[in-house]
Write an enzyme that holds these catalytic residues in place. Structure first.
Site, PDB file in Angstrom:
ATOM      1  CB  ILE A  17      -0.952   0.010   1.222  1.00  0.00           C
ATOM      2  CG1 ILE A  17      -0.140  -0.113   2.496  1.00  0.00           C
ATOM      3  CG2 ILE A  17      -2.071  -1.012   0.865  1.00  0.00           C
ATOM      4  CD1 ILE A  17      -1.141  -0.257   3.580  1.00  0.00           C
ATOM      5  N   GLY A  20       8.525   3.904  -0.371  1.00  0.00           N
ATOM      6  CA  GLY A  20       9.338   5.399  -0.175  1.00  0.00           C
ATOM      7  C   GLY A  20      10.630   5.033  -0.503  1.00  0.00           C
ATOM      8  CG  ASP A 137       6.521  15.143   6.138  1.00  0.00           C
ATOM      9  OD1 ASP A 137       6.055  16.165   5.546  1.00  0.00           O
ATOM     10  OD2 ASP A 137       6.666  14.019   5.513  1.00  0.00           O
TER      11      ASP A 137
END
Length: 424
Positions: A17, A20, A137
């Site tokens: 899913i 990175g 973030d």
């Protein structure tokens, strides 16, 4: 990694899913407890050798820090371990819709919805900041809205545990932490980053929910960072006239250039947002099942892929797999596999093909065995009503009514025949 791989001698991977710079996030199942999970990997071989030791330390700290953050708006951490050369964290798999997808679909959210989402994020931040954790973030891609209308803050991780000195070194080498559209001016400049940076990001996200785009947009990341540091603060009422003045003022303060000029604490912001908030509709959580965490790169990179549904598989293979899982008493996982088979068999047709009725009965039975009595009751009542309406097998309809009554008894509720559902 590939589907059906077993991790830690108990977690079976089902489908990827997210991905990175340093690894992947997979949906999976805990075989021992028969529950869905997200498995987040740090692939050490994909990390530059001179950064590997630091990345591993961060990854372990992330698991421990997030595990200590006991809040309903943060996915639960279940486990931490090693798999070959890789490290992994096992976390709660969060169903729902990413805020980024909701904004893309609706363009502008109502004032009440936007305030509710921002307020929930601030309650999570209040708990995190009390534990000396700063997210650094926050962005719409890191916020998931569940079908119950609960906002989950994802990826409370790698960047959250990097101290100011380490952040400065990363910035000096061109690896600024954060995402350009939501980064605080002090973060863009490589200065020390604290809770006020998270509140700035909340301001950027709230602005985007109300207007349809972030407060600053640039052709390059560097241009966007310069705007955060030097451009005037946008006034939301110049873009949307129905935003109340008090909310517009709060948003203006959240986007202040200096950390000291922003609200003092996340809890204060949540309290100021609540008068404008309304309950989130169920439609906000109707999309894909998402991961409870994403992969942050060694340099704070973001996930390259959005959560996505599993690829189609052969119907017979799915049915056989569900039977295999049921025999192992992994009923919840078997129900999920059978649900996928049922979706493919129905193909969205209305009314559904009668040949799928046995599949639906099997699915209802699996849900009952898994302890999901409420959904199983709805399934059996819908089946009984559909069979009666279509003059199908009366004995089978009666059996479904009886099974629905069993589920009602398990829930401590009275048997109640539903008349507003159908086999579809």
């Amino acid at each position: 990694m590939q589907a059906r791989d077993r991790i830690g001698d108990r977690y079976e991977l089902t489908y990827p899913i997210g991905r990175g710079g340093m690894g992947q996030v997979w949906a999976g199942y805990d075989e021992r407890l028969d529950r869905p999970v997200a498995v987040k990997f740090l692939r050490q071989m994909e990390v530059p050798e001179n950064e590997r030791e630091t990345a591993v330390k961060r990854f372990r700290r992330e698991a421990r820090a997030v595990a200590r953050l006991d809040h309903p708006g943060v996915p639960v951490v279940h486990d931490l371990g090693e798999h070959g050369d890789d490290l992994f964290i096992v976390m709660q798999l969060v169903p729902g819709m990413m805020l980024a997808d909701l904004v893309a679909e609706q363009e502008r959210l109502s004032v009440g919805q936007a305030a509710s989402i921002a307020a929930q994020v601030c309650t999570v931040l209040a708990a995190a900041h009390a534990g000396s954790l700063v997210h650094r973030d926050l962005k719409p891609q890191n916020l998931m809205i569940t079908p119950a209308g609960v906002v989950k803050v994802l990826d409370f991780g790698v960047a959250a545990l990097i101290g100011p000195a380490e952040a400065s070194r990363l910035t000096a080498t061109g690896h600024t932490l954060g995402t350009p559209a939501y980064i605080a001016p002090e973060q863009a400049a490589g200065d020390a980053v604290g809770p006020a940076a998270d509140l700035y990001a909340v301001g950027c996200i709230l602005f985007e929910m109300l207007v349809g785009h972030p407060p600053y947009e640039g052709k390059t990341a560097l241009d966007m960072l310069r705007q955060h540091m030097h451009s005037s603060v946008p006034v939301v009422t110049e873009h949307r006239s129905d935003v109340p003045d008090d909310l517009a003022h709060l948003l203006f303060c959240l986007l202040a250039k200096g950390p000291a000029d922003r609200p003092a604490a996340a809890a204060e912001v949540a309290e100021l947002l609540l008068p404008f908030a309304v309950p989130l509709p169920g439609s906000a959580g109707r999309a894909q099942a998402g991961a409870s965490g994403s992969i942050g790169g060694a340099r704070g990179g973001e996930v390259a892929e959005r959560a996505r549904r599993r690829p189609p598989q052969d119907l017979a293979v799915l049915h056989a797999r569900a039977q295999e899982l049921a025999e192992e008493e992994r009923f919840a996982q078997a129900a999920e596999v059978l649900e996928q088979a049922l979706e493919q068999a129905m193909g969205g047709s209305e009314p559904p093909d009668p040949r799928v009725v046995p599949l639906r009965i099997d699915l209802a039975n699996l849900r009952m065995l898994a302890g999901n009595y409420r959904q199983a009751r709805r399934d059996f009542e819908a089946l009984a009503h559909g069979l009666e309406r279509s003059e199908g097998d009366p004995d089978l309809a009666q059996h479904c009514r009886q099974q629905a009554d069993v589920c009602a008894a398990e829930l401590g509720e009275e048997a109640q025949t539903s008349t507003d559902t159908s086999l579809g």
